[in-house]
Scaffold this motif. Structure first.
Motif, short mmCIF file in Angstrom:
data_model
loop_
_atom_site.label_atom_id
_atom_site.label_comp_id
_atom_site.label_asym_id
_atom_site.label_seq_id
_atom_site.Cartn_x
_atom_site.Cartn_y
_atom_site.Cartn_z
N ASN A 2 -7.40 -54.84 -7.02
CA ASN A 2 -8.06 -53.68 -7.60
C ASN A 2 -7.08 -52.89 -8.46
N PRO A 3 -7.51 -52.44 -9.65
CA PRO A 3 -6.62 -51.62 -10.47
C PRO A 3 -6.33 -50.29 -9.79
N LYS A 4 -5.16 -49.71 -10.13
CA LYS A 4 -4.74 -48.45 -9.53
C LYS A 4 -4.77 -47.35 -10.58
N LEU A 5 -4.52 -46.12 -10.13
CA LEU A 5 -4.49 -44.99 -11.04
C LEU A 5 -3.52 -45.24 -12.20
N ARG A 6 -2.35 -45.82 -11.87
CA ARG A 6 -1.34 -46.08 -12.89
C ARG A 6 -1.87 -47.00 -13.97
N ASP A 7 -2.64 -48.02 -13.57
CA ASP A 7 -3.20 -48.97 -14.55
C ASP A 7 -4.18 -48.26 -15.48
N VAL A 8 -5.00 -47.38 -14.92
CA VAL A 8 -5.95 -46.63 -15.75
C VAL A 8 -5.21 -45.71 -16.71
N ALA A 9 -4.16 -45.06 -16.20
CA ALA A 9 -3.38 -44.15 -17.04
C ALA A 9 -2.77 -44.88 -18.22
N GLU A 10 -2.18 -46.06 -17.97
CA GLU A 10 -1.59 -46.83 -19.06
C GLU A 10 -2.64 -47.28 -20.06
N HIS A 11 -3.80 -47.71 -19.56
CA HIS A 11 -4.87 -48.18 -20.44
C HIS A 11 -5.39 -47.05 -21.33
N VAL A 19 -5.57 -38.79 -14.97
CA VAL A 19 -6.58 -39.70 -14.41
C VAL A 19 -7.07 -39.15 -13.07
N SER A 20 -6.14 -38.66 -12.24
CA SER A 20 -6.52 -38.10 -10.94
C SER A 20 -7.45 -36.91 -11.12
N ASN A 21 -7.16 -36.08 -12.11
CA ASN A 21 -8.01 -34.92 -12.36
C ASN A 21 -9.43 -35.34 -12.75
N VAL A 22 -9.54 -36.40 -13.56
CA VAL A 22 -10.86 -36.89 -13.97
C VAL A 22 -11.61 -37.46 -12.76
N VAL A 23 -10.91 -38.27 -11.98
CA VAL A 23 -11.52 -38.91 -10.82
C VAL A 23 -12.02 -37.88 -9.82
N THR A 33 -10.57 -36.34 -23.75
CA THR A 33 -9.68 -37.02 -22.79
C THR A 33 -10.48 -37.58 -21.63
N ARG A 34 -11.42 -36.77 -21.14
CA ARG A 34 -12.26 -37.25 -20.03
C ARG A 34 -13.02 -38.51 -20.42
N GLU A 35 -13.57 -38.53 -21.63
CA GLU A 35 -14.31 -39.71 -22.08
C GLU A 35 -13.40 -40.92 -22.18
N ARG A 36 -12.17 -40.71 -22.69
CA ARG A 36 -11.25 -41.83 -22.83
C ARG A 36 -10.85 -42.40 -21.46
N VAL A 37 -10.59 -41.50 -20.51
CA VAL A 37 -10.22 -41.94 -19.17
C VAL A 37 -11.40 -42.67 -18.50
N GLN A 38 -12.60 -42.10 -18.66
CA GLN A 38 -13.77 -42.75 -18.05
C GLN A 38 -14.01 -44.13 -18.63
N ALA A 39 -13.78 -44.27 -19.96
CA ALA A 39 -13.94 -45.58 -20.59
C ALA A 39 -12.95 -46.58 -20.00
N SER A 40 -11.73 -46.14 -19.72
CA SER A 40 -10.73 -47.03 -19.12
C SER A 40 -11.10 -47.37 -17.68
N ILE A 41 -11.62 -46.38 -16.95
CA ILE A 41 -12.08 -46.65 -15.58
C ILE A 41 -13.16 -47.72 -15.58
N ASP A 42 -14.13 -47.59 -16.51
CA ASP A 42 -15.22 -48.57 -16.58
C ASP A 42 -14.71 -49.93 -17.02
N ALA A 43 -13.79 -49.95 -17.98
CA ALA A 43 -13.28 -51.23 -18.50
C ALA A 43 -12.49 -51.99 -17.46
N LEU A 44 -11.71 -51.28 -16.65
CA LEU A 44 -10.86 -51.94 -15.66
C LEU A 44 -11.56 -52.15 -14.32
N GLY A 45 -12.72 -51.48 -14.14
CA GLY A 45 -13.42 -51.59 -12.86
C GLY A 45 -12.73 -50.84 -11.74
N TYR A 46 -12.04 -49.75 -12.09
CA TYR A 46 -11.33 -48.97 -11.07
C TYR A 46 -12.31 -48.24 -10.16
#
Length: 337
Positions: A2-11, A19-23, A33-46
Motif C-alpha cells: 500500500n502507498p504511504k503518505l510519503r509516496d502521495v507527497a512525492e507524487h 498530505v496529512s492535512n488533506v487526509v 493544493t487539496r485537489e492536487r493531493v486528492q488526485a494523487s491519492i486517487d491515482a496511487l490508491g492510497y
C-alpha cells in the motif's frame, strides 16, 4: 504494498504534512493544493491507515456485519442474533448491504469501507475465491456462509453438504421416490447451491435413485416468487415430483403456494423441506420442515474468531457450526406451536 503518505507527497509535489492535512480534513489548505493531493491519492490508491490510528487510541468497539440482503428473513435473523451477542460483549454492530454486487463486495474486501471498525463479518455472494486470496486489507475478517477456496480467511458455516443430504434422506425414508431439488444457481459464485446440490445427489445415490436433470431446477434468485415459478414448472412435468428439497425456506414457501394453487395436498401428494428455519416457515400452513442452522452459534463463533485475530493473529480456520433438521407438517409431523 500500500502507498504511504510519503509516496502521495512525492507524487503531488507537496510535503507529507500537507498530505496529512488533506487526509484529516484540515480546512486551511488551498483548494488547488487539496485537489492536487486528492488526485494523487486517487491515482496511487492510497488509503489512510485508520485501523492503526485506532489501535494507538484504543479499539473502536465497532464491528461491521456485511450481508447481501437485509430484507432476507435468514440474514435479518442472523443480524439480530449478532447484534444481541455482540452487545453482550460490549460491541456495537454496523450493518451494511451489498445486494450481492461484485464491485461493492470487492470494495469492502480490499478495505475501502472497513477502516473504522475493529473487524468485519462478511457474507459475500459475488466475489471469486481468487479475489479472497488477493485481499490486502489487514482489518480482521471472518466469512460467513458457504464459500469455496477460503483457505486464507477465517470462515464459519454449517456443513451444507451433510445438511442437504440429511434433508433428502428424510424425504426418501418417508417413501418418496421422485425427489426434486429446487434452487440451483449455475451462474452464481456463491457455493451455497453447489454444496446443497451435492448433498442432495449424495442422498439419491445412497438410496439407489437416479439424479434426473429435469428434477434439478434452477432459479434466478432465492426468493418466494422464484420458488413459486419453479414449483409450477415441476408440476407441469409429465411425471411431477412427490417431494421437493428447496435450497431456502423462501423458495419452499413459494413452492408451497404453488402447490396450493394447483390444489395439491401437502404432505399427502407432495412433501416439502426447506433450509434456514426462518420464523415464517414455523407458522405457514402447513408448517415447513426445514434445515435449521444454529444462528446463535454462528454469530458466537464468528465474533470469537474476530477477537482471536485482534488479540493473537494466527493461521486462518474454517469452523463448522451445528445444524438440525426440524421436521414439521410438510413432511407429516403434527404442528407443535
Amino acid at each position: 504494498m500500500n502507498p504511504k503518505l510519503r509516496d502521495v507527497a512525492e507524487h503531488a509535489g507537496v510535503s507529507v504534512r500537507t498530505v496529512s492535512n488533506v487526509v484529516n480534513g484540515f480546512r486551511y489548505v488551498a483548494p488547488a493544493t487539496r485537489e492536487r493531493v486528492q488526485a494523487s491519492i486517487d491515482a496511487l490508491g492510497y488509503r489512510p491507515n485508520l485501523a492503526a490510528r485506532t489501535l494507538r487510541r484504543g479499539r473502536t468497539g465497532l464491528v461491521a456485519l456485511v450481508i447481501p440482503e437485509i430484507d432476507s428473513p435468514y440474514f435479518a435473523e442472523l443480524a439480530a442474533r449478532t447484534v444481541r451477542i455482540a452487545g453482550a460483549r460490549g460491541l456495537t454492530v454496523l450493518i451494511d448491504q451489498t445486494d450481492g454486487d461484485a464491485e461493492r463486495e470487492k470494495e469492502l474486501l480490499h478495505g475501502r469501507r472497513s477502516q473504522l471498525v475493529d473487524g468485519v463479518l462478511f457474507s459475500p455472494w459475488a466475489v471469486a475465491p481468487a479475489e479472497l486470496a488477493a485481499r490486502t486489507d489487514t482489518v480482521p475478517l471472518v466469512l460467513l456462509g458457504e464459500h469455496d477456496g477460503t483457505g486464507g480467511v477465517d470462515h464459519v458455516a454449517i456443513d451444507n453438504v451433510a445438511a442437504a443430504c440429511e434433508a433428502t434422506r428424510h424425504l426418501i425414508a418417508a417413501g418418496r421416490r421422485r425427489v426434486a431439488a429446487l434452487g440451483i444457481q449455475p451462474r452464481s459464485l456463491n457455493a451455497t447451491a453447489r454444496q446443497r446440490l451435492a448433498g442432495y445427489r449424495q442422498a439419491l445415490a445412497e438410496a439407489g435413485l437416479p439424479a434426473e436433470p429435469e428434477l434439478e431446477v434452477p432459479v434466478r434468485r432465492l426468493h418466494r416468487a422464484d420458488g413459486h415459478q419453479a414449483m409450477l414448472r415441476l408440476l407441469d412435468l409429465p411425471r411431477p415430483p412427490d417431494a421437493v428439497f428447496c435450497f431456502t425456506d423462501e423458495l419452499a414457501l413459494g413452492a408451497l403456494r404453488a402447490a396450493a394453487d394447483r390444489g395439491l395436498a401437502v404432505p399427502e401428494s407432495l412433501a416439502l423441506v426447506g433450509f434456514d428455519d426462518i420464523e415464517d416457515g414455523r407458522y405457514s400452513v402447513p408448517a415447513l420442515t426445514t434445515v435449521s442452522p444454529d444462528k446463535d452459534r454462528i454469530a458466537e463463533l464468528a465474533l470469537d474468531r474476530l477477537a482471536r485475530q485482534a488479540a493473537e493473529p494466527g493461521p486462518p480456520r474454517s469452523i463448522v457450526a451445528p445444524h438440525s433438521l426440524e421436521v414439521r407438517e410438510t413432511c407429516g409431523a403434527a404442528f407443535a406451536g
